[in-house]
Design a protein around this motif. Structure first.
Motif, PDB file in Angstrom:
ATOM      1  N   GLN A 141       0.820  -1.203   0.000  1.00 53.47           N
ATOM      2  CA  GLN A 141       0.000   0.000   0.000  1.00 53.47           C
ATOM      3  C   GLN A 141       0.854   1.253   0.000  1.00 53.47           C
ATOM      4  OE1 GLN A 141      -2.618  -0.385   3.329  1.00 53.47           O
ATOM      5  NE2 GLN A 141      -4.052  -1.759   2.269  1.00 53.47           N
ATOM      6  N   GLU A 194       0.857   4.123  -2.821  1.00 53.32           N
ATOM      7  CA  GLU A 194       0.691   5.557  -2.546  1.00 53.32           C
ATOM      8  C   GLU A 194       1.838   6.362  -3.122  1.00 53.32           C
ATOM      9  OE1 GLU A 194       0.295   5.874   1.612  1.00 53.32           O
ATOM     10  OE2 GLU A 194      -1.756   5.045   1.694  1.00 53.32           O
ATOM     11  N   THR A 220       1.229   9.095  -6.176  1.00 57.75           N
ATOM     12  CA  THR A 220       1.494  10.524  -5.971  1.00 57.75           C
ATOM     13  C   THR A 220       2.282  11.123  -7.120  1.00 57.75           C
ATOM     14  OG1 THR A 220       1.411  10.211  -3.591  1.00 57.75           O
ATOM     15  CG2 THR A 220       2.471  12.226  -4.412  1.00 57.75           C
ATOM     16  N   LYS A 237      -7.184   4.150  -9.633  1.00 59.63           N
ATOM     17  CA  LYS A 237      -6.941   3.346  -8.427  1.00 59.63           C
ATOM     18  C   LYS A 237      -7.946   2.201  -8.338  1.00 59.63           C
ATOM     19  CE  LYS A 237      -4.745   6.686  -5.316  1.00 59.63           C
ATOM     20  NZ  LYS A 237      -4.869   7.415  -4.050  1.00 59.63           N
TER      21      LYS A 237
END
Length: 376
Positions: free
Chosen positions: A118, A122, A126, A234
């Motif tokens: 995870q 992330e 980003t 996502k």
């Protein structure tokens, strides 16, 4: 493939009955090998068990799973992806404890691997957002800077303020006053050229302001669209990961089945031979069972006959006891009769002796009377 077994044991495998959700249904006829597998490429732990060529367990360990010991030799866990509950029956409590410890260990490892993945997602998501914004913003900003460099005067006091983007609304309306204030502080030979060029510059910067406002609105819309796209990406990425994991599980299962096809065929031949032997043994056992049933029936008949004979014997014994009592009574009566007869015989003997004496006396008396008669 990157997936290797890291722990193996043997156990009887059960699954919860999908109809009742209460009863256990055995999925293996005998104890089979149950193994933990680790996929180093995906950091995934799985529990796999094959009964011949059939995969009876293919369960991926997730952080929300729990292995529960329901007895000293039985444990279970629920797999939401397979929509079932697996149960394992072990031969000893130590095997159950080892399996439960390994389950807790690999569950913790799966949790840590999920957190790391995870964090990586992330970190990767980003920069993708930044790149999307950068791709959307860069052409407009480049066009504005190119336009300013070709149209604005080299020494204009407004050039440095127009590049600030969001400060243009405050900088442009106050530009004439700022220019006048700065012009008053500068030498007098710069005032004349600036006064001649300020109306054209005001129109130019008003047009630039309108263009920047339009570009700002476009950039805001592009940023909102890119944010919505990132959320959608996502969701699609999560769906793709689930699909990839499902396909990987299917491929692994097929590879396990294909890799064991040769041994499965030999095992099948061996199993067929064993099944034939077991069928022969089963037939012999069935014949023996029928014979035993007949023996049991005859034994039951013998038991019933024995019971009836026992009752008859008990009745005969009771009658015998009664007869013995009667015999004892008769013997006592015979003895009493014999004693009475003996007494009667003794009485008769005494009477005979007495009678003999009386007869002798009568004979003497007769003789005396006869003599008296002859004498007279």
């Amino acid at each position: 493939m990157g997936e290797q077994p890291i722990f193996s044991t043997r156990a009887h495998i059960f699954q919860i009955d999908p109809a009742t959700k209460k009863n256990w249904v055995p999925t293996s006829k005998h104890a089979v090998t149950v193994s933990y597998f680790f996929d180093s490429s995906r950091n995934v732990y799985r529990i796999i068990s094959l009964d011949g060529s059939k995969a009876v367990i293919n369960s991926t360990i997730t952080p929300n799973m729990t292995f529960t010991k329901t007895s000293q030799k039985f444990g279970q866990w629920a797999d939401s992806r397979a929509n079932t509950v697996y149960g394992l029956g072990f031969s000893s409590e130590s095997h159950l404890s080892k399996f439960a410890d390994k389950f807790a260990e690999f569950k913790e490892a799966a949790r840590l691997a999920k957190e790391k993945s995870q964090e990586k997602m992330e970190l990767t998501s980003t920069p993708s957002q930044g790149g999307a914004v950068k791709r959307n913003v860069s052409p407009a900003i480049t066009h504005v800077f190119k336009k300013e460099s070709t149209t604005a005067p080299p020494q204009s006091p407004l050039t440095s303020e127009s590049v600030n983007g969001t400060e243009d609304e405050r900088a442009v309306p106050d530009a004439p006053h700022a220019a006048e204030a700065r012009g008053g502080a500068e030498p007098s030979h710069n005032a004349l050229p600036f006064s001649h060029s300020s109306p054209g510059l005001s129109k130019h910067w008003e047009a630039e302001l309108a263009a920047l406002k339009g570009n700002n609105a476009k950039l805001t819309a592009a940023l909102l669209e890119s944010t919505a796209n990132v959320k959608q990406w996502k969701q699609q990425l999560a769906a793709y990961q689930e699909e990839a994991e499902r396909l990987h599980k299917r491929v692994t299962e097929l590879e396990c089945v294909s890799g064991q096809s040769a041994t499965a065929r030999s095992d099948k031949t061996e199993l067929n031979r064993t099944i034939g032997e077991l069928e022969v043994a089963l037939k012999a056992k069935e014949d023996e069972l029928e014979r035993l049933k007949m023996d049991v029936q005859s034994a039951n008949q013998f038991h019933s006959q024995r019971d009836s004979l026992t009752h008859k014997l008990q009745a005969v014994e009771l009658r015998n006891q009664a007869l013995e009592a009667q015999l004892d009574e008769l013997e006592q009566r015979v003895e009493a009769d014999q004693r009475e007869r003996e007494v009667f015989r003794q009485s008769l003997r005494s009477l005979l002796q007495l009678l003999d004496g009386k007869i002798l006396e009568l004979s003497e008396l007769r003789e005396a009377l006869a003599k008296l008669l002859e004498c007279s």
